[in-house]
Design a protein around this motif. Structure first.
Motif, PDB file in Angstrom:
ATOM      1  N   LYS A 783     -11.004  -0.692  -2.785  1.00 59.05           N
ATOM      2  CA  LYS A 783     -11.594  -1.743  -3.618  1.00 59.05           C
ATOM      3  C   LYS A 783     -10.713  -2.981  -3.572  1.00 59.05           C
ATOM      4  O   LYS A 783      -9.679  -3.001  -2.914  1.00 59.05           O
ATOM      5  N   ARG A 822      -9.234  -7.799  -0.242  1.00 61.82           N
ATOM      6  CA  ARG A 822      -9.197  -6.418   0.221  1.00 61.82           C
ATOM      7  C   ARG A 822      -8.079  -6.246   1.246  1.00 61.82           C
ATOM      8  O   ARG A 822      -7.838  -7.126   2.076  1.00 61.82           O
ATOM      9  N   SER A1178     -15.216  -5.799  -5.558  1.00 64.28           N
ATOM     10  CA  SER A1178     -14.941  -4.410  -5.169  1.00 64.28           C
ATOM     11  C   SER A1178     -16.143  -3.746  -4.513  1.00 64.28           C
ATOM     12  O   SER A1178     -15.999  -2.718  -3.848  1.00 64.28           O
ATOM     13  N   LYS A1179     -17.327  -4.314  -4.695  1.00 64.41           N
ATOM     14  CA  LYS A1179     -18.535  -3.753  -4.090  1.00 64.41           C
ATOM     15  C   LYS A1179     -18.790  -4.283  -2.687  1.00 64.41           C
ATOM     16  O   LYS A1179     -19.702  -3.798  -2.010  1.00 64.41           O
TER      17      LYS A1179
END
Length: 1317
Positions: A783, A822, A1178-1179
């Motif tokens: 994430k 990320r 995070s998605k």
């Protein structure tokens, strides 16, 4: 003999004299304005080499070391920052800000943007670059709407432009915004420190010998500077009436340059600058400078190579006299050869016709011509920018009007002298925000210019912060009540906090003002009455008593409407009004606002007492349209009576848009009539104000005449110039003229966009073939990474890996990088950093370890070889490193265990946030050391695997999946620490399953389950606590400080145990002996191979155990650091720095240091925005392998279908969201509001303030572009529409709605279940 010595001495002296005359004293030959090499040039060049080295060793270091502007301390000179960057796909960015020092320092700006479709935009006033008087600001370059803000020294800049541009070609004018980031990809290359000895000697050798001071000719002009390679990425938008008609995300590569010329353009004749960048990451910067008499040909520059090395240019065949001596003689193509210490490059440039020309200096002193380039560097395609400077043939003043120095600025506390309880607007004290607050100081400054500018300000005076301080001192119970608020805010619970605030506010409001404070207030009130009568505001004089808190109406915080304003006061009401204002500063809405914005509970509080005018009409004027900050449009909202009805949003006002041309010509472009159903007027008799109905006839016409609108707009334009920035102005039109009642900054124009925040810590992609993978790192950190973790955890890890595998001299070739918040892996800096001439088993083994499959093909391998050729020392070095790692793996493991066991946060005794943070940052060296130890044991494990695979394959250079499976069996044999977690969970689940009370346990709420076990199953509870103590810090995203593992949230573990259903019988172990494992291998053909593998098997197991041990203890160290950060967050909440302890994770370290020192609310807002977007970040999903610039994979979104309700309204803040609707017709219904709702209501006012942080969008039936809801939406960046008639009847709480703030649409939707891609 004596005669011979005499003759020899005479001969040597004569020879030396002749040599001197021939080699040095002889005047150099000339080629026009350029000095050319004579026959003795190469002999002089030898001497020059020695002279240059001596000169560099003795000269002082340049004063130019920082990104921010130098202080103005000279009568002349240039100080500048510029960025030139391009992309092979066509986009180009050329921008810069230059300070011209002098008696009155001036600012010049440049901005040219070319988009992928070939369209180009430049500043409206080009070719003139001068825009106005220079305004200094710490850590920031800004002028003419362009702002370059320092984020991290030598690492990151933020670039903002919001203003007018001209489209090249059709010369149309547009409003444009540019929000971008500069990210460095190299260390600074300094001039003259990094000027190669060879090129410096070449320039010096052209000069005649000048006594013993020959080398110092190079310092004749004292120029200095530095450049860095890097990238610019950000969005460029062009607007038409607040709608973005062009929007492109630019990703370009190039250089940032800082330069300082203490003599300005004096002596400068001509310059040439060539910046080119190829697709493979090779980039060249070549600069040529010609002065008039001394140093007529100086060449310098550097090359950035794909392996991240940056080397100074040592030789070039570029000759200034042969290249574009006149602006009209630009060739279509040109070839340049350059050399560094060990590489040669051929640069072929093709010069496009697109570009422009600029003038610098007042009057003109330099003409600059620039062109875009298409290039090849050693055959690699690329693009670039050519920039040439000439002496202007037409020396004149710029055609544009230069903005004067900002006339209105607040006074510092150190400048005001003694401070009493009251200060009239005309006094210096009243211009100091620290003593009278933002509102009072602004009024004071407005008063100072009213006679010159043709407007009026109602007379008045300010109560200073000294008055409130004395009042609290006289009444200790008030201070105690405020301290109770402070304490309640540190341990926040809404109901208790509200009650505490209400008690304090009521107590302060009811406590009468006495003594010297009262006397001074009444004395100033008498003086005010006299002034008001002279101003024609009597005889029935009324007053406005308005709060003016310190920090209110500032550049960062508006605090609009948070505190009390008491209108229509009679003389007898003034003291009571002051008490109300003081009390309102500690009422719930105001105290909550300060807590939410990190400001102290006990703030400085000023109060404004002002004569109240009786206007025919009043309202608000924005000198820039608030929707997107368009400087070509002013917005006026107006209603009859006092402006309170407009500011509060109580009625729908007239909305008037005024167009402003580049020469400040004004025309009314639209008048939209509001309903104007009522007006606010001073009440008769007992004071106060009252709402009065507006007649139908008045409602049907604008409340302002066109002449009044234009006059008001002219005042607004002038105010913007006086303040040096856009302004939000409250005004009133009376019989005797226009009154200005307030002028505050527009706070939403420089808000960070989500895109900027997402890419702020991105790794700079300098080549189109950069290879990035999320394999391996995507497993460990699947994430988004919190910003604090980036600094505290990832950067030490990056440095440890660089120390482990080696880094280029620049230190920017990180193996572990960040993009889109990320973690990822740069493969050419890790797996393919040092490759042999062919793909071998070693590469394939690492690929299997990282990806689980083979990756490198011919193209990938050719890029790796292009970046770095194999060296004969590679294999011996690799063998040496593997041997070292294997030999010292146990030492590194033991060192890690010892270090982590000694780590404790108990030693952090201080409860002062700044001291606690300093102690926390001291852990950096520990984390770095532990990271290095883990990298070492990981390398040892990889080395043992490589040896085992090499033996297994018996000399083969590739392997099959079956062979890979066999090596996996060897490596997975034996116990490792990480296997304990599932085994212990399984054992706990079995014990619970065997219990007679298992169903009762599973019926508990997770938050109650652990306590239930303690009461009902104490043995199992004890085992769970032992598990939490040993493994409770392990979890998904365990490397991230913001993660909450089971040790912090045992409820999550309880939920896992409640849902586990293990089989009744434990799975029997099928462990094999070492001999059985070796005997089962099918790959080895030789018996000796199996024997060697039997020797290697214990080594493989041992290195795996060591690796797992160092990893587990590194994660434990991170968890201990996490606990320290959590404690810091709690301290910051207690001190009112943060409203939520979790926000501490969303600061960068340097931001947190600054924030604790300054309480700058902009930094807190930035952290809040990151927190708000983090779930969505995070998605994001990415491909396993990515080449060049990265983009997320298209999201698999649920299907949204339009429903039966849809309305259109006025957009006041863009963006789109699909969320639950919460319809609130009255504030008493607010209890149904949930986190993430779209609020649909009639209108909002200050009482709604605590609930805005919970929302994802706002819809109001009433209101305009400057209503309360609109202002707050822009401050929080929430999609918002206003004027949505009947919305509270069309929609119901619980509906799923789509709100498009961009298009002004609200509709009910149905969300289908998410489908698998």
């Amino acid at each position: 003999m004596v005669l011979f010595d005499l003759l020899l001495s005479a001969g040597l002296t004569t020879a030396a004299l002749v040599s001197y005359l021939l080699l040095f004293k002889k005047a150099p030959t000339r080629n026009g304005p350029y000095k050319s090499p004579g026959w003795n040039y190469y002999l002089k060049l030898v001497c020059a080499r020695w002279a240059v080295r001596r000169w560099k060793s003795r000269r002082k270091a340049t004063c130019l070391t920082e990104d921010s502007p130098l202080p103005t301390h000279t009568s002349e000179g240039l100080d500048s920052i510029s960025i030139k960057a391009t992309s092979p796909q066509g986009p180009t960015v050329l921008l810069g800000i230059r300070k011209l020092s002098g008696k009155t320092p001036l600012a010049e700006i440049t901005l040219h943007v070319k988009l992928a479709d070939g369209s180009s935009y430049k500043l409206l006033h080009h070719p003139d670059t001068a825009v106005g008087v220079w305004e200094a600001a710490d850590g920031t370059w800004h002028a003419g709407g362009l702002k370059i803000q320092l984020l991290e020294r030598h690492m990151r800049l933020r670039i903002i432009y919001n203003g007018l541009v001209t489209k090249v070609g059709d010369n149309t004018t547009h409003h444009a915004k540019f929000n971008a980031l500069w990210i460095a990809a190299s260390n600074p290359v300094r001039y003259p420190e990094d000027w190669s000895d060879e090129l410096a000697a070449g320039a010096l050798a052209l000069e005649p010998w000048r006594d013993g001071d020959w080398p110092n000719i190079l310092d004749r002009w004292e120029d200095g500077g530095w450049l860095q390679w890097g990238v610019v990425q950000g969005r460029f938008q062009v607007f038409d009436q607040d709608v973005a008609t062009t929007s492109e995300y630019l990703q370009v590569r190039g250089v940032k340059e800082r330069s300082w010329a203490p003599h300005g353009y004096q002596g400068l004749r001509r310059t040439v600058g060539i910046m080119v960048a190829a697709k493979d990451g090779t980039a060249v910067q070549l600069k040529a400078v010609a002065y008039k008499n001394v140093l007529t040909q100086c060449y310098s520059g550097c090359v950035r190579f794909p392996d991240f090395q940056v080397q100074s240019i040592t030789a070039t065949d570029f000759v200034m006299s042969d290249f574009c001596e006149l602006p009209a003689s630009i060739p279509k193509s040109y070839t340049i050869n350059v050399s560094t210490k060990n590489r040669d490059l051929k640069v072929v440039i093709r010069i496009n016709s697109e570009g422009g020309h600029l003038f610098s200096g007042v009057p003109y002193q330099q003409e600059m011509v620039y062109r875009t380039l298409v290039v090849e560097i050693n055959g690699e395609p690329g693009t670039g920018i050519l920039e040439m400077g000439y002496q202007p043939t037409d020396i004149r003043e710029p055609a544009v009007r230069l903005a004067p120095a900002r006339a209105l600025r607040w006074v510092a506390a150190s400048e005001v002298g003694p401070v009493s309880y009251c200060a009239p607007f005309e006094s210096k004290v009243a211009s100091c925000t620290e003593y009278v607050g933002g509102k009072g100081a602004s009024l004071s400054l407005l008063v100072s210019m009213q006679d010159e500018e043709g407007y009026k300000v109602p007379p008045g005076y300010c109560l200073t912060t000294k008055a409130l301080e004395k009042h609290l001192e006289i009444n200790p119970k008030l201070k105690e009540a405020i301290l109770e608020i402070d304490k309640a805010g540190g341990d926040y619970e809404e109901t208790h906090f509200k009650q505490t605030c209400t008690r304090a506010a009521e107590l302060i409001t009811e406590t009468k003002i006495t003594g010297d404070i009262k006397e001074e207030i009444l004395k100033e009130l008498n003086d005010l009455k006299e002034k008001a009568v002279k101003a024609g505001l009597g005889p029935e004089l009324r007053f406005a008593v308005r709060s003016s808190a310190v920090g209110e109406d500032s550049e960062s915080l508006s605090a609009a409407g948070q505190n009390e304003t008491v209108l229509g006061c009679t003389e007898e009401d003034v003291l009571r009004g002051v008490q109300k204002c003081w009390g309102s500063m500690f009422a719930f809405t105001s105290a909550y606002y300060r807590r939410q914005n990190g400001q102290q509970c006990l703030c400085g509080g000023g109060v404004v007492v002002q004569a109240l005018v009786s206007p025919r009409a009043a309202g608000v004027l924005f000198t820039r349209h608030p929707a997107a900050g368009d400087p070509s449009r002013l917005l006026i909202t107006a209603n009859y009576g006092l402006g309170e009805s407009v500011v509060s949003g109580a009625v729908e006002p007239d909305t008037i848009t005024v167009s402003r041309d580049p020469d400040d010509g004004l025309t009314i472009s639209s008048i939209v009539l509001g309903s104007k159903t009522s007006r606010v007027s001073a009440a008769g008799g007992g004071g106060g104000v009252e709402m009065q109905a507006v007649s139908e006839a008045e409602r049907g016409v604008p409340c302002l005449a066109e002449s009044e609108v234009l006059r008001l707009a002219r005042l607004g334009v002038r105010q913007e110039e006086l303040w040096g920035a856009g302004r939000d102005i409250e005004w009133a039109v009376c019989k005797d003229g226009i009154y200005l009642l307030q002028a505050r900054p527009i706070t939403s124009l420089e808000r960070w966009t989500e895109e900027e925040l997402l890419h702020e810590i991105d790794y700079p992609i300098m080549s189109d073939d950069e290879l990035i993978t999320f394999a391996n790192t995507g497993e460990v950190l699947p994430k988004a990474l919190s910003p604090l973790s980036y600094d505290v955890m990832l950067r030490p890890l990056q440095k440890s890996i660089g120390r482990m595998i080696g880094s280029s001299q620049e230190g920017y070739d990180h193996s572990i990088i960040v993009t889109h918040s990320r973690c990822a892996m740069a493969l050419y800096n890790s797996v393919y950093k040092r490759v042999s001439s062919e793909i071998d088993v070693g590469i394939r083994m690492i690929e299997m370890a990282v990806h689980g499959h083979k990756v490198a093909d011919d193209h990938i391998f050719s890029v790796a070889l292009h970046r770095r050729k194999p060296q004969w020392t590679d294999k011996p070095a690799m063998i040496l490193m593997m041997t070292r790692d294997i030999l010292f793996t146990k030492r590194h493991m033991n060192d890690t265990i010892k270090k982590v066991d000694r780590m404790t946060i108990d030693s952090f005794k201080s409860d002062r946030p700044e001291e606690y943070l300093a102690a926390l940052l001291d852990l950096d060296q520990d984390i770095r050391r532990l990271s290095f130890n883990h990298m070492s044991t990981s390398a040892a494990s990889t080395a043992s695997q490589f040896i085992a695979m090499t033996v297994l394959l018996e000399g083969g250079q590739d392997f099959t999946s079956e062979q890979c499976n066999e090596i996996s069996i060897i490596l997975s044999s034996g116990d490792v620490l990480s296997a304990e977690v599932p085994h212990m969970l399984d054992r706990l689940a079995r014990k619970l399953g065997a219990s007679s009370k298992v169903d009762e346990f599973r019926a508990q709420k997770p938050k109650d389950a652990l306590g239930w076990l303690q009461d009902n199953q104490p043995d199992i509870h004890k085992e769970i606590m032992e598990f939490l103590n040993k493994h409770g810090h392990r979890c998904i995203m365990e490397f991230d400080l913001a993660t909450k593992p089971w040790a912090l949230v045992p409820d999550d573990l309880m939920e896992v145990l409640q849902n586990m259903r293990p089989p009744q019988e434990p799975v029997k172990s099928h462990a094999k002996t070492d001999a059985e494992i070796i005997a089962a291998l099918k790959t080895p053909k030789k018996s000796s191979t199996k024997k060697v593998l039997s020797w290697l098997l214990p080594l493989c197991r041992r290195t795996v155990r060591h690796r797992e041990s160092t990893k587990a203890h590194l994660i434990l160290a991170i968890h201990k650091t996490r606990l320290a950060v959590r404690r810091l967050g709690q301290l910051l909440v207690q001190r009112w720095f943060l409203p939520d302890a979790d926000l501490v994770y969303y600061f960068r370290v340097h931001e947190l240091l600054e924030y604790i020192e300054t309480r700058n609310p902009d930094l807190l807002k930035k952290a809040m925005q990151r927190y708000q977007h983090f779930t969505a970040w995070s998605k994001l999903r990415f491909a396993e392998l990515n080449s060049g610039w990265l983009s997320p994979l298209p999201a698999v979104r649920p299907r949204v279908e339009a429903g039966d309700a849809r309305l259109e309204a006025t957009s006041v803040c863009g963006g789109e969201t699909v969320a639950r609707a919460c319809v609130v017709k009255d504030l008493s219904e607010i209890g149904q509001l949930q986190q993430g709702d779209v609020l649909i209501t009639h209108s909002t006012d200050i009482g709604w303030s605590p609930y805005f942080p919970l929302l994802t969008g706002i819809v109001t039936e009433l209101g305009g572009l400057i209503s309360h809801g609109a202002v707050i939406a822009r401050e929080y960046g929430l999609p918002c529409i206003v004027g949505a008639a009947n919305a509270t009847d069309m929609f119901r709480t619980g509906d799923t709605v789509r709100l498009s703030g961009t298009h002004g649409v609200l509709e009910r939707v149905t969300v289908a279940k998410e489908e698998n891609a």
